[in-house]
Structures are given as C-alpha cells and as structure tokens.
Motif scaffolding. Structure first.
Motif, PDB file in Angstrom:
ATOM      1  N   ILE A 193      -3.518  20.206   5.300  1.00  0.00           N
ATOM      2  CA  ILE A 193      -4.190  22.271   4.355  1.00  0.00           C
ATOM      3  C   ILE A 193      -4.777  22.712   5.515  1.00  0.00           C
ATOM      4  N   ASN A 194      -4.184  23.507   5.713  1.00  0.00           N
ATOM      5  CA  ASN A 194      -4.910  24.894   6.202  1.00  0.00           C
ATOM      6  C   ASN A 194      -6.063  24.169   7.942  1.00  0.00           C
ATOM      7  N   GLY A 195      -4.903  23.028   8.208  1.00  0.00           N
ATOM      8  CA  GLY A 195      -5.401  22.554   9.758  1.00  0.00           C
ATOM      9  C   GLY A 195      -6.663  21.278   8.869  1.00  0.00           C
ATOM     10  N   LYS A 196      -6.818  20.694   8.157  1.00  0.00           N
ATOM     11  CA  LYS A 196      -7.237  20.159   7.634  1.00  0.00           C
ATOM     12  C   LYS A 196      -6.562  18.695   6.836  1.00  0.00           C
ATOM     13  N   THR A 197      -6.958  17.518   7.740  1.00  0.00           N
ATOM     14  CA  THR A 197      -6.311  16.562   6.847  1.00  0.00           C
ATOM     15  C   THR A 197      -6.894  15.571   6.181  1.00  0.00           C
ATOM     16  N   ILE A 198      -5.934  15.786   5.298  1.00  0.00           N
ATOM     17  CA  ILE A 198      -6.732  14.682   3.739  1.00  0.00           C
ATOM     18  C   ILE A 198      -5.834  13.518   3.633  1.00  0.00           C
ATOM     19  N   GLU A 199      -6.413  12.450   3.425  1.00  0.00           N
ATOM     20  CA  GLU A 199      -5.932  11.060   3.849  1.00  0.00           C
ATOM     21  C   GLU A 199      -6.292  10.524   2.262  1.00  0.00           C
ATOM     22  N   LYS A 200      -5.303   9.918   1.780  1.00  0.00           N
ATOM     23  CA  LYS A 200      -5.628   9.233   0.436  1.00  0.00           C
ATOM     24  C   LYS A 200      -5.087   7.402   1.046  1.00  0.00           C
ATOM     25  N   ARG A 201      -5.488   5.915   0.768  1.00  0.00           N
ATOM     26  CA  ARG A 201      -4.426   5.073   1.272  1.00  0.00           C
ATOM     27  C   ARG A 201      -4.907   4.670  -0.620  1.00  0.00           C
ATOM     28  N   ASP A 219       2.691  10.293  -7.629  1.00  0.00           N
ATOM     29  CA  ASP A 219       3.862   9.647  -8.703  1.00  0.00           C
ATOM     30  C   ASP A 219       5.091  11.262  -8.796  1.00  0.00           C
ATOM     31  N   ILE A 220       4.575  12.980  -8.386  1.00  0.00           N
ATOM     32  CA  ILE A 220       5.059  14.128  -8.600  1.00  0.00           C
ATOM     33  C   ILE A 220       6.122  13.414  -7.224  1.00  0.00           C
ATOM     34  N   LEU A 221       5.381  13.192  -5.663  1.00  0.00           N
ATOM     35  CA  LEU A 221       6.660  13.099  -5.259  1.00  0.00           C
ATOM     36  C   LEU A 221       7.470  11.777  -4.977  1.00  0.00           C
ATOM     37  N   GLU A 222       7.082  11.051  -5.385  1.00  0.00           N
ATOM     38  CA  GLU A 222       7.752   9.982  -6.217  1.00  0.00           C
ATOM     39  C   GLU A 222       8.983  10.453  -7.029  1.00  0.00           C
ATOM     40  N   LYS A 223       8.966  11.323  -7.718  1.00  0.00           N
ATOM     41  CA  LYS A 223       9.826  11.333  -8.613  1.00  0.00           C
ATOM     42  C   LYS A 223      11.042  12.450  -7.581  1.00  0.00           C
ATOM     43  N   ILE A 224      10.313  13.409  -7.028  1.00  0.00           N
ATOM     44  CA  ILE A 224      10.739  13.919  -6.776  1.00  0.00           C
ATOM     45  C   ILE A 224      11.341  13.975  -5.059  1.00  0.00           C
ATOM     46  N   THR A 225      11.602  12.604  -4.903  1.00  0.00           N
ATOM     47  CA  THR A 225      12.226  12.216  -3.439  1.00  0.00           C
ATOM     48  C   THR A 225      13.241  10.920  -4.274  1.00  0.00           C
ATOM     49  N   SER A 226      12.814  10.245  -5.504  1.00  0.00           N
ATOM     50  CA  SER A 226      13.995   9.337  -6.408  1.00  0.00           C
ATOM     51  C   SER A 226      15.029  10.060  -6.171  1.00  0.00           C
ATOM     52  N   GLU A 227      14.718  11.775  -7.091  1.00  0.00           N
ATOM     53  CA  GLU A 227      15.821  12.690  -7.544  1.00  0.00           C
ATOM     54  C   GLU A 227      16.247  12.878  -6.885  1.00  0.00           C
ATOM     55  N   ALA A 228      15.895  13.194  -5.234  1.00  0.00           N
ATOM     56  CA  ALA A 228      16.577  14.193  -4.220  1.00  0.00           C
ATOM     57  C   ALA A 228      17.747  12.853  -3.821  1.00  0.00           C
ATOM     58  N   GLN A 229      17.252  11.168  -3.527  1.00  0.00           N
ATOM     59  CA  GLN A 229      17.949  10.231  -3.187  1.00  0.00           C
ATOM     60  C   GLN A 229      19.288  10.050  -4.134  1.00  0.00           C
ATOM     61  N   LYS A 230      19.018  10.172  -5.417  1.00  0.00           N
ATOM     62  CA  LYS A 230      19.987   9.987  -6.072  1.00  0.00           C
ATOM     63  C   LYS A 230      21.266  11.293  -6.040  1.00  0.00           C
ATOM     64  N   ASN A 231      20.956  12.283  -5.885  1.00  0.00           N
ATOM     65  CA  ASN A 231      21.710  13.680  -6.035  1.00  0.00           C
ATOM     66  C   ASN A 231      22.379  13.867  -3.913  1.00  0.00           C
ATOM     67  N   ASN A 232      22.067  12.698  -3.517  1.00  0.00           N
ATOM     68  CA  ASN A 232      22.157  12.892  -2.437  1.00  0.00           C
ATOM     69  C   ASN A 232      22.101  14.218  -1.452  1.00  0.00           C
ATOM     70  N   ALA A 233      20.129  14.075  -1.527  1.00  0.00           N
ATOM     71  CA  ALA A 233      20.120  15.511  -1.196  1.00  0.00           C
ATOM     72  C   ALA A 233      19.736  15.497   0.174  1.00  0.00           C
ATOM     73  N   HIS A 282       0.893  -1.336  -0.375  1.00  0.00           N
ATOM     74  CA  HIS A 282      -0.281   0.387  -0.464  1.00  0.00           C
ATOM     75  C   HIS A 282       0.937   1.413   0.391  1.00  0.00           C
ATOM     76  N   LYS A 283       0.570   2.481  -0.150  1.00  0.00           N
ATOM     77  CA  LYS A 283       0.132   3.352  -0.458  1.00  0.00           C
ATOM     78  C   LYS A 283       0.108   4.397  -0.192  1.00  0.00           C
ATOM     79  N   ASN A 284       0.145   5.197   1.073  1.00  0.00           N
ATOM     80  CA  ASN A 284      -0.392   5.829   2.076  1.00  0.00           C
ATOM     81  C   ASN A 284       0.074   7.990   1.501  1.00  0.00           C
ATOM     82  N   LEU A 285      -0.410   8.269   1.549  1.00  0.00           N
ATOM     83  CA  LEU A 285      -0.810   9.885   0.509  1.00  0.00           C
ATOM     84  C   LEU A 285      -1.831  10.815   1.895  1.00  0.00           C
ATOM     85  N   LYS A 286      -0.619  11.538   2.964  1.00  0.00           N
ATOM     86  CA  LYS A 286      -1.600  12.183   3.626  1.00  0.00           C
ATOM     87  C   LYS A 286      -1.512  14.393   3.390  1.00  0.00           C
ATOM     88  N   LEU A 287      -2.234  14.679   3.202  1.00  0.00           N
ATOM     89  CA  LEU A 287      -1.964  16.012   3.396  1.00  0.00           C
ATOM     90  C   LEU A 287      -2.787  16.749   4.049  1.00  0.00           C
TER      91      LEU A 287
END
Length: 76
Positions: free
Chosen positions: A15-23, A55-69, A8-13
């Motif tokens: 925004i303005n104190g309101k929690t939005i979750e998607k699993r 997908d966007i967040l996975e791409k960002i974190t994957s690139e950050a890991q490759k660049n040792n960010a 499973h993948k979990n997404l939790k945002l």
C-alpha cells in the motif's frame, strides 16, 4: 522441543509503496491441535482484521475458481 507440522498462510499487501506482511500458522486459527494442545489465543486470533481479510480473499478466489474465472483471464 517440538516439531511444527502445521501449515501456514501468508498475507502480503503493498500500500503506497509500503509492504505489510502477516503470517498465520494454522494452529493460531484452531481451538486445539491434535486434541493435545489447546490454543489459549483462539478467540483473539479469529477476530483479527488480518484474519478477516484472509477469509474474504479465500472466498473470492474460491468462487472465481468454481466459475473458471482464472481460465477466462488466462485466455485473453
């Protein structure tokens, strides 16, 4: 009764104190599972906005890991 062995993948945002979750069950994002089960909702699921965000967040974190960010941030 079946046994769920998918991951499973979990997404939790927050925004303005309101929690939005998607699993996401990874089966939801595949056309078929083990060549036995067909996902009739595949076309709908892969076009969800929440899937695009994941997908966007996975791409960002994957690139950050490759660049040792992450190591650079940790050492500050």
């Amino acid at each position: 009764m079946g046994v769920d062995h998918t991951s499973h993948k979990n997404l939790k945002l927050i925004i303005n104190g309101k929690t939005i979750e998607k699993r996401f069950n990874n089966f939801d994002l595949q056309k078929e599972y083990d060549s036995k089960q067909i996902n009739i909702n595949y076309n709908n699921n892969i076009n969800l906005k929440s899937k695009l965000i994941v997908d966007i967040l996975e791409k960002i974190t994957s690139e950050a890991q490759k660049n040792n960010a992450f190591k650079k941030i940790k050492s500050r």
